[in-house]
Design a protein around this motif. Sequence first.
Motif, PDB file in Angstrom:
ATOM      1  N   UNK A 125       0.786  -1.044  -0.103  1.00 13.63           N
ATOM      2  CA  UNK A 125      -0.160   0.097  -0.068  1.00 13.63           C
ATOM      3  C   UNK A 125       0.978   1.240  -0.024  1.00 13.63           C
ATOM      4  N   UNK A 126       1.939   1.300   0.823  1.00 11.09           N
ATOM      5  CA  UNK A 126       2.705   2.101   0.766  1.00 11.09           C
ATOM      6  C   UNK A 126       3.533   2.676  -0.567  1.00 11.09           C
ATOM      7  N   UNK A 127       3.929   1.613  -1.361  1.00  3.26           N
ATOM      8  CA  UNK A 127       4.553   1.724  -2.555  1.00  3.26           C
ATOM      9  C   UNK A 127       3.527   2.194  -3.518  1.00  3.26           C
ATOM     10  N   UNK A 128       2.165   1.743  -3.427  1.00  4.24           N
ATOM     11  CA  UNK A 128       1.354   2.221  -4.211  1.00  4.24           C
ATOM     12  C   UNK A 128       1.004   3.918  -4.055  1.00  4.24           C
ATOM     13  N   UNK A 129       1.036   4.412  -2.913  1.00  3.83           N
ATOM     14  CA  UNK A 129       0.898   5.862  -2.478  1.00  3.83           C
ATOM     15  C   UNK A 129       2.202   6.520  -2.983  1.00  3.83           C
ATOM     16  N   UNK A 130       3.177   5.918  -2.673  1.00  4.18           N
ATOM     17  CA  UNK A 130       4.471   6.509  -3.249  1.00  4.18           C
ATOM     18  C   UNK A 130       4.650   6.802  -4.708  1.00  4.18           C
ATOM     19  N   UNK A 131       3.809   5.672  -5.389  1.00  4.48           N
ATOM     20  CA  UNK A 131       3.938   5.791  -6.907  1.00  4.48           C
ATOM     21  C   UNK A 131       2.946   7.137  -7.481  1.00  4.48           C
ATOM     22  N   UNK A 132       1.975   7.239  -6.470  1.00  3.19           N
ATOM     23  CA  UNK A 132       1.137   8.135  -6.977  1.00  3.19           C
ATOM     24  C   UNK A 132       1.815   9.673  -6.640  1.00  3.19           C
ATOM     25  N   UNK A 133       2.800   9.596  -5.928  1.00  2.08           N
ATOM     26  CA  UNK A 133       3.524  11.085  -5.638  1.00  2.08           C
ATOM     27  C   UNK A 133       4.306  11.526  -6.760  1.00  2.08           C
ATOM     28  N   UNK A 134       4.613  10.516  -7.633  1.00  2.00           N
ATOM     29  CA  UNK A 134       5.787  10.906  -8.569  1.00  2.00           C
ATOM     30  C   UNK A 134       5.313  10.787  -9.996  1.00  2.00           C
ATOM     31  N   UNK A 135       4.093  10.847 -10.371  1.00  2.00           N
ATOM     32  CA  UNK A 135       3.867  10.923 -11.897  1.00  2.00           C
ATOM     33  C   UNK A 135       4.689  12.077 -12.512  1.00  2.00           C
ATOM     34  N   UNK A 136       4.652  13.090 -12.112  1.00  3.30           N
ATOM     35  CA  UNK A 136       5.376  14.419 -12.791  1.00  3.30           C
ATOM     36  C   UNK A 136       6.842  13.862 -13.028  1.00  3.30           C
ATOM     37  N   UNK A 137       7.213  13.345 -12.085  1.00  4.09           N
ATOM     38  CA  UNK A 137       8.669  13.201 -12.365  1.00  4.09           C
ATOM     39  C   UNK A 137       8.959  11.937 -13.530  1.00  4.09           C
ATOM     40  N   UNK A 138       8.185  11.060 -13.533  1.00  3.27           N
ATOM     41  CA  UNK A 138       8.204   9.775 -14.586  1.00  3.27           C
ATOM     42  C   UNK A 138       7.813  10.663 -15.751  1.00  3.27           C
ATOM     43  N   UNK A 139       6.916  11.493 -16.097  1.00  2.00           N
ATOM     44  CA  UNK A 139       6.448  11.824 -17.142  1.00  2.00           C
ATOM     45  C   UNK A 139       7.790  12.740 -17.813  1.00  2.00           C
ATOM     46  N   UNK A 140       8.252  13.427 -17.009  1.00  4.65           N
ATOM     47  CA  UNK A 140       9.529  14.346 -17.118  1.00  4.65           C
ATOM     48  C   UNK A 140      10.687  13.455 -17.780  1.00  4.65           C
ATOM     49  N   UNK A 141      11.151  12.499 -17.062  1.00  3.83           N
ATOM     50  CA  UNK A 141      12.078  11.250 -17.374  1.00  3.83           C
ATOM     51  C   UNK A 141      11.526  10.732 -18.811  1.00  3.83           C
ATOM     52  N   UNK A 142      10.550  10.609 -18.928  1.00  6.60           N
ATOM     53  CA  UNK A 142      10.058   9.955 -20.415  1.00  6.60           C
ATOM     54  C   UNK A 142       9.864  11.023 -21.381  1.00  6.60           C
ATOM     55  N   UNK A 143       9.911  12.336 -21.078  1.00 10.97           N
ATOM     56  CA  UNK A 143       9.894  13.622 -22.051  1.00 10.97           C
ATOM     57  C   UNK A 143       8.462  13.785 -22.496  1.00 10.97           C
TER      58      UNK A 143
END
Length: 221
Positions: free
Chosen positions: A173-191
Amino acid sequence: MQDLNNPSTTRQNLINAGVKLFAIHGYEATSTRMIAKEANVNIATIAFHFQNKEGFYRAVLKYVAHELDRPLLPLVDHVRRLRSANSITPAVAWVLIEEYVDSMLKTVLVIQDFEHAHYLNLLYHEQLYHPGNEYPITQVVCKKMESILTELLQDYRKDTDRETATTISRIVSSSIVAFGEHPMFIRRALGLADDAPLPDHIIETAKEYLLNGIRSFRAQA
């Protein structure tokens, strides 16, 4: 400035303002004047809808808890019906675990980045100030979410004790919550643009990572 002619809209505007300000400043540092200014209402409107600042804070916490709880309801009802019929075998439990992980990953991604941050901050602030000893957000995030998965893990692996299942549930559950915290960083890493949806394969990768962890736990048990 708004008035009391549209109580439903005014109340929601106040709630939205409360989510933002309490998340940023906490209960003590957020004044009713700040809330009224953010919501663009007269300060007396807060008392009209919520009696006082504490009543308003409770309403904000309960609103966030409801928003987090709503996506869980279909799965909760499904599990409850299967459990009542004594139909949860290990194979069925695994399918439900997959549904849980998939549903929660998609849920945290639907919440906008700033809302996700506000909700998490309110969860933390709730531990510091909890009128009436109530923890509505904690009840959803740390009780309901985790208890569902804990029970399913025990259904999946019958010899798993409650403590171990709870630990695994907290990690997932904590991993899922953490994943939801970082979508912007993932988007930027993918351009990708900041408002672009994450590609399906990213979500599937996160899902498989979590499920493989649960499978690994079973193999080692």
